[in-house]
Scaffold this motif. Structure first.
Motif, mmCIF file in Angstrom:
data_model
loop_
_atom_site.group_PDB
_atom_site.id
_atom_site.type_symbol
_atom_site.label_atom_id
_atom_site.label_comp_id
_atom_site.label_asym_id
_atom_site.label_seq_id
_atom_site.Cartn_x
_atom_site.Cartn_y
_atom_site.Cartn_z
ATOM 1 N N THR A 10 5.252 0.741 8.092
ATOM 2 C CA THR A 10 4.030 0.439 8.842
ATOM 3 C C THR A 10 2.897 0.036 7.902
ATOM 4 O O THR A 10 2.015 -0.724 8.309
ATOM 5 C CB THR A 10 3.607 1.642 9.705
ATOM 6 O OG1 THR A 10 3.551 2.816 8.898
ATOM 7 C CG2 THR A 10 4.589 1.852 10.847
ATOM 8 N N LYS A 14 -1.843 0.853 11.890
ATOM 9 C CA LYS A 14 -1.876 1.732 13.057
ATOM 10 C C LYS A 14 -2.122 0.949 14.343
ATOM 11 O O LYS A 14 -1.741 1.383 15.422
ATOM 12 C CB LYS A 14 -2.931 2.815 12.871
ATOM 13 C CG LYS A 14 -2.569 3.813 11.787
ATOM 14 C CD LYS A 14 -3.612 4.893 11.692
ATOM 15 C CE LYS A 14 -3.283 5.891 10.615
ATOM 16 N NZ LYS A 14 -4.273 6.961 10.541
ATOM 17 N N LYS A 15 -2.749 -0.210 14.236
ATOM 18 C CA LYS A 15 -2.998 -1.052 15.411
ATOM 19 C C LYS A 15 -1.667 -1.475 16.056
ATOM 20 O O LYS A 15 -1.524 -1.421 17.272
ATOM 21 C CB LYS A 15 -3.808 -2.282 15.012
ATOM 22 C CG LYS A 15 -4.164 -3.187 16.144
ATOM 23 C CD LYS A 15 -5.006 -4.359 15.668
ATOM 24 C CE LYS A 15 -5.278 -5.333 16.794
ATOM 25 N NZ LYS A 15 -6.009 -6.512 16.314
ATOM 26 N N MET A 17 1.168 0.108 15.761
ATOM 27 C CA MET A 17 1.759 1.322 16.316
ATOM 28 C C MET A 17 1.150 1.651 17.669
ATOM 29 O O MET A 17 1.850 2.092 18.580
ATOM 30 C CB MET A 17 1.594 2.499 15.349
ATOM 31 C CG MET A 17 2.435 2.372 14.102
ATOM 32 S SD MET A 17 2.163 3.725 12.940
ATOM 33 C CE MET A 17 2.708 5.118 13.893
ATOM 34 N N SER A 18 -0.154 1.443 17.810
ATOM 35 C CA SER A 18 -0.808 1.771 19.081
ATOM 36 C C SER A 18 -0.283 0.901 20.216
ATOM 37 O O SER A 18 -0.285 1.325 21.374
ATOM 38 C CB SER A 18 -2.328 1.659 18.967
ATOM 39 O OG SER A 18 -2.720 0.307 18.855
ATOM 40 N N SER A 21 2.626 2.820 21.551
ATOM 41 C CA SER A 21 2.440 4.272 21.670
ATOM 42 C C SER A 21 3.036 4.820 22.964
ATOM 43 O O SER A 21 3.645 5.887 22.953
ATOM 44 C CB SER A 21 0.973 4.659 21.539
ATOM 45 O OG SER A 21 0.215 4.111 22.586
ATOM 46 N N HIS A 32 10.205 7.760 11.962
ATOM 47 C CA HIS A 32 9.425 6.896 11.073
ATOM 48 C C HIS A 32 10.100 6.967 9.718
ATOM 49 O O HIS A 32 10.241 8.043 9.138
ATOM 50 C CB HIS A 32 7.969 7.357 10.969
ATOM 51 C CG HIS A 32 7.095 6.371 10.261
ATOM 52 N ND1 HIS A 32 7.213 6.103 8.916
ATOM 53 C CD2 HIS A 32 6.107 5.563 10.720
ATOM 54 C CE1 HIS A 32 6.335 5.184 8.572
ATOM 55 N NE2 HIS A 32 5.645 4.834 9.654
ATOM 56 N N ASP A 39 0.913 7.273 8.527
ATOM 57 C CA ASP A 39 0.452 6.545 9.716
ATOM 58 C C ASP A 39 0.934 7.226 10.987
ATOM 59 O O ASP A 39 0.350 7.069 12.051
ATOM 60 C CB ASP A 39 1.002 5.109 9.727
ATOM 61 C CG ASP A 39 0.471 4.250 8.602
ATOM 62 O OD1 ASP A 39 -0.533 4.640 7.961
ATOM 63 O OD2 ASP A 39 1.060 3.177 8.365
ATOM 64 N N PHE A 40 2.004 7.979 10.864
ATOM 65 C CA PHE A 40 2.687 8.578 12.013
ATOM 66 C C PHE A 40 2.273 10.027 12.274
ATOM 67 O O PHE A 40 2.682 10.622 13.254
ATOM 68 C CB PHE A 40 4.198 8.494 11.751
ATOM 69 C CG PHE A 40 5.070 8.915 12.892
ATOM 70 C CD1 PHE A 40 5.077 8.203 14.082
ATOM 71 C CD2 PHE A 40 5.903 10.010 12.767
ATOM 72 C CE1 PHE A 40 5.905 8.587 15.134
ATOM 73 C CE2 PHE A 40 6.732 10.405 13.804
ATOM 74 C CZ PHE A 40 6.734 9.685 14.992
ATOM 75 N N ASP A 42 -0.373 11.641 13.425
ATOM 76 C CA ASP A 42 -0.949 11.999 14.731
ATOM 77 C C ASP A 42 0.109 11.991 15.826
ATOM 78 O O ASP A 42 0.117 12.857 16.696
ATOM 79 C CB ASP A 42 -2.095 11.053 15.105
ATOM 80 C CG ASP A 42 -3.311 11.231 14.199
ATOM 81 O OD1 ASP A 42 -3.445 12.302 13.576
ATOM 82 O OD2 ASP A 42 -4.114 10.280 14.115
ATOM 83 N N TYR A 43 1.001 11.015 15.781
ATOM 84 C CA TYR A 43 2.087 10.961 16.773
ATOM 85 C C TYR A 43 3.029 12.147 16.591
ATOM 86 O O TYR A 43 3.463 12.756 17.560
ATOM 87 C CB TYR A 43 2.868 9.653 16.666
ATOM 88 C CG TYR A 43 2.075 8.458 17.101
ATOM 89 C CD1 TYR A 43 1.902 8.168 18.457
ATOM 90 C CD2 TYR A 43 1.482 7.618 16.180
ATOM 91 C CE1 TYR A 43 1.165 7.066 18.860
ATOM 92 C CE2 TYR A 43 0.747 6.515 16.581
ATOM 93 C CZ TYR A 43 0.593 6.244 17.925
ATOM 94 O OH TYR A 43 -0.133 5.161 18.330
#
Length: 159
Positions: A10, A14-15, A17-18, A21, A32, A39-40, A42-43
């Motif tokens: 990634t 993050k854009k 990834m969003s 989501s 991941h 980057d992952f 929070d998920y």
């Protein structure tokens, strides 16, 4: 039946990834495969035990996460790794050898930034490609395991 999203490389995007989501949150598992595994984070916090992470060559390898994961989903043994330690840019031979050693039937790997799904010696190899911001082809993989049958697709249409 279990659904799996596989991401790799990634590199801070993050854009991208969003944009997937909802797919990640609705899936049974998300992997991941490193290169900015943070980057992952929070998920992973939200997904809890549905999230798997490994470090890539661009990640600080501090022991938070290893370089490979071996797990089993729906009776299918899975090897997940970034791929750099197996030299995947020069071929999958070392990765194939490792998969055979542990009797894995499904292998997730990244590092090359090239999406592909290949079967070799009864082992399915899935490289989701990358979500790197400057890549001309951003992609992730969506995998379904149903009664031991593996179905994998590369999705590059959402970016």
């Amino acid at each position: 039946m279990k659904t799996i999203v596989v991401l790799s490389d990634t590199h801070g995007n993050k854009k991208a990834m969003s944009k997937i989501s909802d797919i990640m949150l609705e899936s049974d598992y998300v992997f991941h495969l490193g290169d900015y595994y943070r980057d992952f984070v929070d998920y992973a916090y939200v997904l809890k035990d549905k999230a798997f992470q490994v470090t890539g060559n661009c990640d600080y390898r501090s022991g938070d996460f290893g370089v490979e994961i071996v797990t089993e989903i729906e009776g299918v043994k899975i090897l997940a790794t970034h791929g750099d330690i197996y030299g995947v840019k020069r071929g999958r031979e070392k990765l194939l050898k490792r998969a055979k050693e542990i009797d894995a039937k499904l292998v997730f790997y990244g590092h090359t930034h090239q999406a592909e799904i290949v079967e070799t010696d009864g082992i399915t190899f899935v490289n989701p490609g990358c979500l790197y911001e400057y890549s001309p082809q951003k992609s992730f993989a969506y995998v379904v395991i149903n009664d031991g049958k593996i179905t994998a697709v590369i999705n590059d249409k959402l970016f």
